[in-house]
Design a protein around this motif. Structure first.
Motif, PDB file in Angstrom:
ATOM      1  N   LEU A  46       0.865  -1.175   0.000  1.00 49.74           N
ATOM      2  CA  LEU A  46       0.000   0.000   0.000  1.00 49.74           C
ATOM      3  C   LEU A  46       0.902   1.227   0.000  1.00 49.74           C
ATOM      4  O   LEU A  46       1.762   1.359   0.870  1.00 49.74           O
ATOM      5  CB  LEU A  46      -0.887   0.025   1.248  1.00 49.74           C
ATOM      6  N   VAL A  47       0.752   2.079  -1.012  1.00 50.55           N
ATOM      7  CA  VAL A  47       1.456   3.355  -1.034  1.00 50.55           C
ATOM      8  C   VAL A  47       0.503   4.368  -0.441  1.00 50.55           C
ATOM      9  O   VAL A  47      -0.563   4.620  -0.981  1.00 50.55           O
ATOM     10  CB  VAL A  47       1.880   3.760  -2.461  1.00 50.55           C
ATOM     11  N   LEU A  48       0.898   4.938   0.683  1.00 50.56           N
ATOM     12  CA  LEU A  48       0.055   5.876   1.411  1.00 50.56           C
ATOM     13  C   LEU A  48       0.613   7.273   1.270  1.00 50.56           C
ATOM     14  O   LEU A  48       1.763   7.529   1.608  1.00 50.56           O
ATOM     15  CB  LEU A  48       0.004   5.478   2.891  1.00 50.56           C
ATOM     16  N   VAL A  49      -0.198   8.184   0.758  1.00 54.33           N
ATOM     17  CA  VAL A  49       0.187   9.590   0.663  1.00 54.33           C
ATOM     18  C   VAL A  49      -0.343  10.284   1.906  1.00 54.33           C
ATOM     19  O   VAL A  49      -1.552  10.430   2.077  1.00 54.33           O
ATOM     20  CB  VAL A  49      -0.359  10.243  -0.626  1.00 54.33           C
ATOM     21  N   LEU A  50       0.579  10.651   2.800  1.00 52.04           N
ATOM     22  CA  LEU A  50       0.201  11.307   4.051  1.00 52.04           C
ATOM     23  C   LEU A  50       0.038  12.796   3.815  1.00 52.04           C
ATOM     24  O   LEU A  50       0.958  13.474   3.369  1.00 52.04           O
ATOM     25  CB  LEU A  50       1.282  11.078   5.108  1.00 52.04           C
ATOM     26  N   SER A  51      -1.163  13.286   4.124  1.00 50.77           N
ATOM     27  CA  SER A  51      -1.471  14.699   3.946  1.00 50.77           C
ATOM     28  C   SER A  51      -2.498  15.097   4.994  1.00 50.77           C
ATOM     29  O   SER A  51      -2.993  14.257   5.748  1.00 50.77           O
ATOM     30  CB  SER A  51      -2.048  14.942   2.549  1.00 50.77           C
ATOM     31  N   GLN A  52      -2.842  16.356   5.008  1.00 53.11           N
ATOM     32  CA  GLN A  52      -3.875  16.819   5.922  1.00 53.11           C
ATOM     33  C   GLN A  52      -5.176  16.071   5.667  1.00 53.11           C
ATOM     34  O   GLN A  52      -5.866  15.664   6.602  1.00 53.11           O
ATOM     35  CB  GLN A  52      -4.082  18.325   5.755  1.00 53.11           C
ATOM     36  N   ASN A  53      -5.520  15.865   4.402  1.00 56.78           N
ATOM     37  CA  ASN A  53      -6.753  15.160   4.061  1.00 56.78           C
ATOM     38  C   ASN A  53      -6.709  13.688   4.480  1.00 56.78           C
ATOM     39  O   ASN A  53      -7.682  13.155   5.011  1.00 56.78           O
ATOM     40  CB  ASN A  53      -7.045  15.257   2.568  1.00 56.78           C
ATOM     41  N   SER A 111      -2.738  -5.942   8.464  1.00 57.96           N
ATOM     42  CA  SER A 111      -3.200  -7.269   8.896  1.00 57.96           C
ATOM     43  C   SER A 111      -2.888  -8.338   7.855  1.00 57.96           C
ATOM     44  O   SER A 111      -2.752  -9.510   8.197  1.00 57.96           O
ATOM     45  CB  SER A 111      -4.695  -7.251   9.209  1.00 57.96           C
ATOM     46  N   LYS A 112      -2.758  -7.940   6.610  1.00 59.20           N
ATOM     47  CA  LYS A 112      -2.399  -8.876   5.538  1.00 59.20           C
ATOM     48  C   LYS A 112      -0.889  -8.939   5.332  1.00 59.20           C
ATOM     49  O   LYS A 112      -0.407  -9.575   4.403  1.00 59.20           O
ATOM     50  CB  LYS A 112      -3.079  -8.460   4.215  1.00 59.20           C
ATOM     51  N   ARG A 113      -0.154  -8.255   6.204  1.00 60.56           N
ATOM     52  CA  ARG A 113       1.302  -8.190   6.162  1.00 60.56           C
ATOM     53  C   ARG A 113       1.836  -7.584   4.876  1.00 60.56           C
ATOM     54  O   ARG A 113       2.910  -7.946   4.387  1.00 60.56           O
ATOM     55  CB  ARG A 113       1.921  -9.555   6.431  1.00 60.56           C
ATOM     56  N   HIS A 114       1.078  -6.656   4.306  1.00 62.18           N
ATOM     57  CA  HIS A 114       1.537  -5.928   3.133  1.00 62.18           C
ATOM     58  C   HIS A 114       2.361  -4.736   3.605  1.00 62.18           C
ATOM     59  O   HIS A 114       1.947  -4.032   4.535  1.00 62.18           O
ATOM     60  CB  HIS A 114       0.367  -5.396   2.305  1.00 62.18           C
ATOM     61  N   PRO A 115       3.500  -4.482   2.987  1.00 64.30           N
ATOM     62  CA  PRO A 115       4.265  -3.296   3.355  1.00 64.30           C
ATOM     63  C   PRO A 115       3.447  -2.032   3.077  1.00 64.30           C
ATOM     64  O   PRO A 115       2.707  -1.961   2.094  1.00 64.30           O
ATOM     65  CB  PRO A 115       5.483  -3.341   2.435  1.00 64.30           C
ATOM     66  N   VAL A 116       3.586  -1.055   3.957  1.00 61.21           N
ATOM     67  CA  VAL A 116       2.961   0.255   3.747  1.00 61.21           C
ATOM     68  C   VAL A 116       4.096   1.238   3.479  1.00 61.21           C
ATOM     69  O   VAL A 116       4.942   1.459   4.335  1.00 61.21           O
ATOM     70  CB  VAL A 116       2.127   0.705   4.966  1.00 61.21           C
ATOM     71  N   ILE A 117       4.126   1.757   2.265  1.00 59.85           N
ATOM     72  CA  ILE A 117       5.140   2.730   1.868  1.00 59.85           C
ATOM     73  C   ILE A 117       4.481   4.098   1.974  1.00 59.85           C
ATOM     74  O   ILE A 117       3.563   4.407   1.226  1.00 59.85           O
ATOM     75  CB  ILE A 117       5.623   2.470   0.435  1.00 59.85           C
ATOM     76  N   ALA A 118       4.929   4.891   2.936  1.00 58.31           N
ATOM     77  CA  ALA A 118       4.283   6.171   3.206  1.00 58.31           C
ATOM     78  C   ALA A 118       5.102   7.320   2.640  1.00 58.31           C
ATOM     79  O   ALA A 118       6.315   7.389   2.820  1.00 58.31           O
ATOM     80  CB  ALA A 118       4.095   6.348   4.703  1.00 58.31           C
ATOM     81  N   LEU A 119       4.409   8.228   1.963  1.00 59.78           N
ATOM     82  CA  LEU A 119       4.995   9.442   1.406  1.00 59.78           C
ATOM     83  C   LEU A 119       4.289  10.627   2.041  1.00 59.78           C
ATOM     84  O   LEU A 119       3.093  10.826   1.829  1.00 59.78           O
ATOM     85  CB  LEU A 119       4.820   9.477  -0.117  1.00 59.78           C
ATOM     86  N   ARG A 120       5.004  11.399   2.826  1.00 60.96           N
ATOM     87  CA  ARG A 120       4.414  12.557   3.510  1.00 60.96           C
ATOM     88  C   ARG A 120       4.579  13.788   2.629  1.00 60.96           C
ATOM     89  O   ARG A 120       5.692  14.117   2.226  1.00 60.96           O
ATOM     90  CB  ARG A 120       5.097  12.764   4.853  1.00 60.96           C
ATOM     91  N   ILE A 121       3.446  14.459   2.311  1.00 62.40           N
ATOM     92  CA  ILE A 121       3.507  15.613   1.412  1.00 62.40           C
ATOM     93  C   ILE A 121       3.237  16.941   2.116  1.00 62.40           C
ATOM     94  O   ILE A 121       3.347  17.991   1.487  1.00 62.40           O
ATOM     95  CB  ILE A 121       2.554  15.454   0.205  1.00 62.40           C
ATOM     96  N   ASP A 122       2.864  16.893   3.392  1.00 57.95           N
ATOM     97  CA  ASP A 122       2.728  18.124   4.173  1.00 57.95           C
ATOM     98  C   ASP A 122       2.999  17.802   5.636  1.00 57.95           C
ATOM     99  O   ASP A 122       3.220  16.657   5.994  1.00 57.95           O
ATOM    100  CB  ASP A 122       1.373  18.815   3.961  1.00 57.95           C
TER     101      ASP A 122
END
Length: 137
Positions: free
Chosen positions: A28-35, A51-62
């Motif tokens: 899961l590519v997660l775009v971290l933002s205010q929204n 829970s499915k042990r999928h990596p979460v790749i987080a990109l913070r944009i704000d």
């Protein structure tokens, strides 16, 4: 991959489509933002991927603060930070992390300035090569 509600087939339950997409994804590519920080859906999607042990790749944009529940799931890895830097310089690192996941390696985002020591070979035959991106704008 579902990017927005418009990608859900007419008549299909949105939640069902999201669950099936997350289950079928390798990460899961997660775009971290205010929204996204304000969205209750994002927390459930991250929880499902975790829970499915999928990596979460987080990109913070704000610089929006993260709710405690979301921070709980993201506390084991370093996210890519495009909020403090030029976002264009961060995207190659995001692409590299996705390639590592597709190749069956751990995402190389624990230290965004250092390349992973994992060898990035070709994707294994028969593995899922889908990566779902959560983009709540």
């Amino acid at each position: 991959m579902l990017d927005r509600p418009r990608d859900v087939v007419a008549g299909e339950f949105y939640a069902d489509a999201i669950v099936h997409a997350i289950d079928a994804a390798r990460a899961l590519v997660l775009v971290l933002s205010q929204n996204s920080a304000a969205s209750h859906h994002i927390l459930r999607e991250v929880e499902r991927a975790s829970s499915k042990r999928h990596p979460v790749i987080a990109l913070r944009i704000d610089g929006a603060p993260l709710p405690a529940g979301l921070e709980y799931f993201l506390n084991t890895s370093q996210w890519l930070d495009a909020a403090e830097k030029d976002a264009v310089r961060t995207f190659p690192k995001l692409i590299e992390a996705v390639h590592h996941v597709r190749a069956g390696a751990t995402p190389a985002v624990t230290d965004p300035g250092v390349k992973s020591s994992s060898a990035a070979g070709a994707p294994r035959v028969g593995t899922r090569n889908r990566v779902i991106a959560g983009l709540p704008f």
